[in-house]
Write a protein that holds these residues in place. Sequence first.
Motif, PDB file in Angstrom:
ATOM      1  N   GLN A 158      -3.536   4.975   0.191  1.00  0.00           N
ATOM      2  CA  GLN A 158      -3.156   6.061   1.146  1.00  0.00           C
ATOM      3  C   GLN A 158      -3.784   6.046   2.622  1.00  0.00           C
ATOM      4  O   GLN A 158      -3.035   5.865   3.395  1.00  0.00           O
ATOM      5  CB  GLN A 158      -3.038   7.507   0.626  1.00  0.00           C
ATOM      6  N   GLU A 159      -4.947   5.783   2.737  1.00  0.00           N
ATOM      7  CA  GLU A 159      -5.584   5.678   3.844  1.00  0.00           C
ATOM      8  C   GLU A 159      -5.406   4.494   4.536  1.00  0.00           C
ATOM      9  O   GLU A 159      -5.019   4.287   5.702  1.00  0.00           O
ATOM     10  CB  GLU A 159      -7.149   5.616   3.572  1.00  0.00           C
ATOM     11  N   ARG A 160      -5.159   3.202   3.757  1.00  0.00           N
ATOM     12  CA  ARG A 160      -4.889   2.005   4.251  1.00  0.00           C
ATOM     13  C   ARG A 160      -3.502   1.827   4.594  1.00  0.00           C
ATOM     14  O   ARG A 160      -3.243   1.575   5.758  1.00  0.00           O
ATOM     15  CB  ARG A 160      -4.880   0.864   3.108  1.00  0.00           C
ATOM     16  N   GLN A 186       0.407   2.044   9.292  1.00  0.00           N
ATOM     17  CA  GLN A 186       1.497   2.545  10.266  1.00  0.00           C
ATOM     18  C   GLN A 186       1.025   2.882  11.535  1.00  0.00           C
ATOM     19  O   GLN A 186       1.789   2.594  12.337  1.00  0.00           O
ATOM     20  CB  GLN A 186       1.670   3.897   9.371  1.00  0.00           C
ATOM     21  N   GLU A 187      -0.289   3.282  11.739  1.00  0.00           N
ATOM     22  CA  GLU A 187      -0.646   3.582  13.102  1.00  0.00           C
ATOM     23  C   GLU A 187      -0.867   2.308  13.902  1.00  0.00           C
ATOM     24  O   GLU A 187      -0.462   2.326  15.173  1.00  0.00           O
ATOM     25  CB  GLU A 187      -2.004   4.432  12.843  1.00  0.00           C
ATOM     26  N   GLN A 231      -1.921   4.635   6.054  1.00  0.00           N
ATOM     27  CA  GLN A 231      -1.768   5.243   7.289  1.00  0.00           C
ATOM     28  C   GLN A 231      -2.272   4.415   8.294  1.00  0.00           C
ATOM     29  O   GLN A 231      -1.852   4.400   9.536  1.00  0.00           O
ATOM     30  CB  GLN A 231      -2.569   6.474   7.204  1.00  0.00           C
ATOM     31  N   GLU A 232      -3.345   3.655   8.267  1.00  0.00           N
ATOM     32  CA  GLU A 232      -3.922   2.820   8.957  1.00  0.00           C
ATOM     33  C   GLU A 232      -2.882   1.741   9.551  1.00  0.00           C
ATOM     34  O   GLU A 232      -2.868   1.395  10.685  1.00  0.00           O
ATOM     35  CB  GLU A 232      -5.025   1.982   8.443  1.00  0.00           C
ATOM     36  N   PRO A 284       2.401   4.532  -0.872  1.00  0.00           N
ATOM     37  CA  PRO A 284       1.916   5.570  -1.806  1.00  0.00           C
ATOM     38  C   PRO A 284       2.766   5.782  -3.096  1.00  0.00           C
ATOM     39  O   PRO A 284       1.935   6.031  -4.275  1.00  0.00           O
ATOM     40  CB  PRO A 284       1.926   7.134  -0.971  1.00  0.00           C
ATOM     41  N   TYR A 286       0.779  -1.341  -0.094  1.00  0.00           N
ATOM     42  CA  TYR A 286      -0.106   0.038   0.037  1.00  0.00           C
ATOM     43  C   TYR A 286       0.732   1.269   0.097  1.00  0.00           C
ATOM     44  O   TYR A 286       0.318   2.117   0.129  1.00  0.00           O
ATOM     45  CB  TYR A 286      -0.992  -0.014   1.127  1.00  0.00           C
ATOM     46  N   GLU A 311      -6.144   7.140  -3.381  1.00  0.00           N
ATOM     47  CA  GLU A 311      -6.438   7.705  -1.860  1.00  0.00           C
ATOM     48  C   GLU A 311      -6.910   6.462  -0.942  1.00  0.00           C
ATOM     49  O   GLU A 311      -6.392   6.935   0.151  1.00  0.00           O
ATOM     50  CB  GLU A 311      -7.725   8.837  -2.134  1.00  0.00           C
ATOM     51  N   LEU A 312      -7.556   5.516  -1.663  1.00  0.00           N
ATOM     52  CA  LEU A 312      -7.933   4.259  -0.617  1.00  0.00           C
ATOM     53  C   LEU A 312      -6.500   3.798  -0.073  1.00  0.00           C
ATOM     54  O   LEU A 312      -6.426   3.412   0.973  1.00  0.00           O
ATOM     55  CB  LEU A 312      -8.575   3.541  -1.553  1.00  0.00           C
TER      56      LEU A 312
END
Lengths: 262, 148
Positions: free
Chosen positions: B47-49, B54-55, B51-52, B34, B32, B44-45
């Motif tokens: 990127q969200e994934r 990573q968190e 970040q999720e 970027p 995933y 965009e999806l």
Amino acid sequence: MREYTRYRAFYCGLCRQLRSSYGIGGELTLTYDMTFLVMLLNGLYEPEENRRQGRCGLHPLTKREFISSETTAYGADMNVLLAYYKQLDDWQDDHDPKGLALSQMLKRKVRRVIGRYPEQAETVRNCLKQLSQMEQDRILDPEKAADLFGKLLGRIFCWKDDAWQKPLYEMGFYMGRFIYLADALADLEKDRKQGAYNPFMEHAPSPEEAKVLLTTCMAECAARFETLPILRDVEILRNILYAGVWSGLPWQDDEERSKDVE
Amino acid sequence: MLSKDPYDILGVAPYATDDEVKRAYRELAKKYHPDLHVDNPLAELAQERFQEIQEAYDTVMQERASGRPHSYQSGGNQSGTYDPFGFGGSYNNQGYQNNQGYQNNYNNYNNYQQRQDQYRGNGSNNDPCNCCMELWCLDSLCECMEAI
């Protein structure tokens, strides 16, 4: 054994990179610390590795392996940056001719590094300048000095602007503190005899205090390391962090083993 | 804030080893990242994934570092993250001189000493150089440099 040869291959790869990018001036600046950084970043980002067999000028009789990657190029650039500003200070402070010679050799090429990594360059220049000033003014503040060197190394550890900036910066910071303090403590006796500046010259910690001080630095450094998702060469890196950095220092052994020291 | 269990996001069990967590993170991050989805309409999806993921990784590693057992009811980013540099925006706990910070230091020190024994204890086994007794001897004059 295999682990050791891989570390050495990265060291040789770094040396070769320094030679090809910066000539003999660059080669002379090689330190072991940068090899650690090269392997650390290599483990974190896992870039493609370039492996070759060859010979080198210093050891012409045996063939050895050279490993390099994108991180090697970064390590070489940082190595030269550090060496350049350090030598510049040496020339300006002590009029050490070696300093002038080396910085002249690297000058042109260092400009390129400064252009490519302006933030690292600024941090290195400022921190070294402040350290040099403290020495000139005979200011005895080991904590402040260690923090300056920590900031310097911390910034160098941050190769990219990404999610790993924070743990890498902190790793570099604490490792920088360790390196500065360990060097100062190790040189204390010699500096005292020569009347040379040493941040501990008036208040030296006891061996026990020194050990705790240094261990704290590496403990914080290692804690950040363990949060990084590194799998490649992780055992070599651990060996360096938990044992290698203490190599040659007197504060590593317990009472039982202290007989073997010196 | 995470709305899902971080271990579910990473696709590993709560009792997975650190290495297993790291491996899972690396594989997902590779998928995933970027940079791999620049021209993709689903960027965009992704990127969200990303970040999720990573968190989730950060949460798991911080939890493990502080020695807290994993209990998902508490959820999200725990307070008490030790941040002496005031570094990131998400680290809004300024009071790093609190107990949590002290506890983290104590844990770090202890963990370090334990590992030290591990790595020093095996010193003689790992040391290939008999002549200089240095673990990572790179002295150009030392014979061990000749041995591969």
